[in-house]
Design an enzyme around this catalytic site. Structure first.
Site, PDB file in Angstrom:
ATOM      1  N   LYS A 120      43.996  40.951  41.943  1.00 42.70           N
ATOM      2  CA  LYS A 120      42.549  40.297  41.622  1.00 42.70           C
ATOM      3  C   LYS A 120      42.909  39.098  40.618  1.00 42.70           C
ATOM      4  O   LYS A 120      43.784  38.806  40.412  1.00 42.70           O
ATOM      5  CB  LYS A 120      41.991  41.278  40.905  1.00 42.70           C
ATOM      6  N   ARG A 137      33.158  53.020  31.631  1.00 44.94           N
ATOM      7  CA  ARG A 137      33.110  51.770  32.075  1.00 44.94           C
ATOM      8  C   ARG A 137      32.223  51.913  33.611  1.00 44.94           C
ATOM      9  O   ARG A 137      30.950  51.479  33.719  1.00 44.94           O
ATOM     10  CB  ARG A 137      34.227  50.965  32.335  1.00 44.94           C
ATOM     11  N   HIS A 151      40.685  55.079  35.685  1.00 49.34           N
ATOM     12  CA  HIS A 151      41.406  54.024  34.995  1.00 49.34           C
ATOM     13  C   HIS A 151      41.565  54.485  33.309  1.00 49.34           C
ATOM     14  O   HIS A 151      40.481  55.406  32.831  1.00 49.34           O
ATOM     15  CB  HIS A 151      40.677  52.682  35.038  1.00 49.34           C
ATOM     16  N   ARG A 164      48.904  51.709  41.231  1.00 45.95           N
ATOM     17  CA  ARG A 164      48.057  50.309  41.065  1.00 45.95           C
ATOM     18  C   ARG A 164      48.633  49.380  40.055  1.00 45.95           C
ATOM     19  O   ARG A 164      47.984  49.265  39.076  1.00 45.95           O
ATOM     20  CB  ARG A 164      46.526  50.621  41.022  1.00 45.95           C
ATOM     21  N   TYR A 197      39.378  17.320  15.260  1.00 42.81           N
ATOM     22  CA  TYR A 197      38.141  17.741  15.145  1.00 42.81           C
ATOM     23  C   TYR A 197      37.791  18.499  14.009  1.00 42.81           C
ATOM     24  O   TYR A 197      38.681  19.448  13.861  1.00 42.81           O
ATOM     25  CB  TYR A 197      37.370  18.370  16.407  1.00 42.81           C
ATOM     26  N   CYS A 254      41.690  20.577  21.319  1.00 44.12           N
ATOM     27  CA  CYS A 254      40.703  19.683  21.954  1.00 44.12           C
ATOM     28  C   CYS A 254      40.450  20.459  23.588  1.00 44.12           C
ATOM     29  O   CYS A 254      41.041  20.933  24.124  1.00 44.12           O
ATOM     30  CB  CYS A 254      40.970  18.217  21.899  1.00 44.12           C
ATOM     31  N   ASP A 283      41.210  18.698  26.193  1.00 46.11           N
ATOM     32  CA  ASP A 283      42.045  18.031  27.113  1.00 46.11           C
ATOM     33  C   ASP A 283      43.429  17.755  26.278  1.00 46.11           C
ATOM     34  O   ASP A 283      44.400  17.470  26.986  1.00 46.11           O
ATOM     35  CB  ASP A 283      41.667  16.728  27.521  1.00 46.11           C
TER      36      ASP A 283
END
Length: 376
Positions: free
Chosen positions: A35, A133, A162, A216, A266, A313, A315
């Site tokens: 997944k 869950r 699980h 699994r 920043y 930041c 980027d």
């Protein structure tokens, strides 16, 4: 080719897949959990390797992931691990997926959709053994199984659960859940007709009594070793070594000297205590490098560790290089991987970010190009 890139080590992935298959008895099926694009490593690639290494099935979270695998030509059973809403039932049938159900599932509509497709819905009953869950409470499963019988187009393939605390949080909680699931199994009429599966990565490693018919594994395929419990230490010493299958690299694109008292980034959260060389590296939280590593993260340059200076930041990140440096523009930066005699692992970053290694690899975005190669 972008300056920042990922290396996915195929030989390490194959080593891990083989180690898991060798650990599990031959009569126990192995279901590769792929997944979230195989935790960021590439679902089609990992699924193909798993099939080559003798795995019997694949597991994903949503129908779109199942469709990707079917489009790539995979014919094996594909388990869905997340509950579906009614408007997803058609996708499940189109992808020939094994569907998870519990009392929240609209069984009547599922049955009708199966009839419309001329198919039988193959379902796995989700069992809540203590994670809270999804799933039918373990004690209520026999009655739920009886209620399913009136739907002629639904057939029960098996049952799954699980474990909430398998990653070393609580041995007692794991044992409690195992007991509840086992008690449920004993109450199922003709259990030989069904598949029972409970073991994730941690329990595959540390609790062989949880194997049942199928395991699994997820995170151990990708080289993340879950923590054991003190009670499982003896078994832990006999486990195979799993290889890190990911490297994250970039380069220094800018270097300049900042005066004592000046700030970096920043929010001005980093203040230079003396004249300081600062380097800039083109990776940021838009690439999946966690913003919470602001003023905390570390990278390798020239085989030495250097700290992130200031806030991460979108980027870019800035690196504290010291009051004098021989680092140059263009030098390699290792954010995950080995350089010289040192190494930064996905697990190292996860610890600094106070999260799980799975989250780190899953959030590395597609903006970072992937290079598939061998580690050795």
């Amino acid at each position: 080719m972008r300056t920042t890139y990922l290396k996915i080590y195929q030989d390490a992935l194959r080593h891990n897949l083989r180690a898991i298959r060798a650990l599990v008895p031959k009569q126990t099926e192995t279901v590769a959990v792929v997944k979230a694009n195989a935790y960021g490593y590439g679902a089609v690639l990992v699924a193909g390797m798993a099939m080559e290494e003798g795995y019997e099935a694949l597991a994903v979270a949503v129908t779109g992931e199942a469709r990707q695998l079917r489009d790539a030509g995979f014919k094996c059973p594909i388990y869905l691990l997340g509950l579906l809403m009614p408007d997803e039932y058609e996708d499940a049938f189109e992808t020939d997926s094994i569907i998870p159900i519990c009392e929240s599932t609209n069984l009547k509509l599922l049955d009708e959709t199966a009839a419309r497709f001329g198919k039988t819905a193959s379902v796995m009953v989700a069992v809540d053994s203590g994670m809270n869950r999804i799933g039918v409470q373990a004690e209520d499963v026999p009655a739920f199984l009886e209620a399913i019988k009136k739907y002629t187009n639904i057939t029960v393939h098996g049952f799954f659960t699980h474990y909430a605390c398998a990653d070393g949080e609580s041995h007692e909680h794991v044992k409690h859940q195992m007991h509840r699931f086992e008690s449920m199994v004993r109450r199922i009429p003709n259990p030989e007709r069904y598949i029972f599966t409970a073991a994730n990565s941690s329990t595959t490693l540390y609790f062989p009594e949880s194997y049942y018919d199928a395991v699994r594994p997820g995170q151990i395929i990708y080289g993340y070793m879950p923590e054991g419990h003190p009670e499982t230490q003896e078994r832990a010493e006999k486990l195979p070594k799993f290889e890190s299958a990911l490297g994250l690299f970039s380069r220094v694109v800018h270097i300049h000297k900042v005066k004592a008292g000046d700030t970096v980034g920043y929010g001005a959260t980093y203040k230079c205590s003396e004249d300081m060389w600062i380097g800039t590296v083109p990776i940021g939280y838009a690439d999946g490098y966690p913003r919470c590593l602001s003023n905390r993260g570390e990278v390798l340059i020239g085989g030495r560790r250097y700290k992130v200076a200031g806030r991460v930041c979108m980027d870019q990140i800035m690196i504290e290089l010291g009051y004098e440096t021989d680092i140059k523009v263009g030098d390699e930066v290792v954010l995950i991987g080995k350089q010289g005699n040192d190494e930064i692992t996905v697990s190292d970053i996860a610890r600094l970010a106070d999260t799980h290694p799975d989250e780190i690899s899953c959030q590395l975005t597609q903006r970072i190009p992937r290079i598939y190669c061998n580690k050795y």
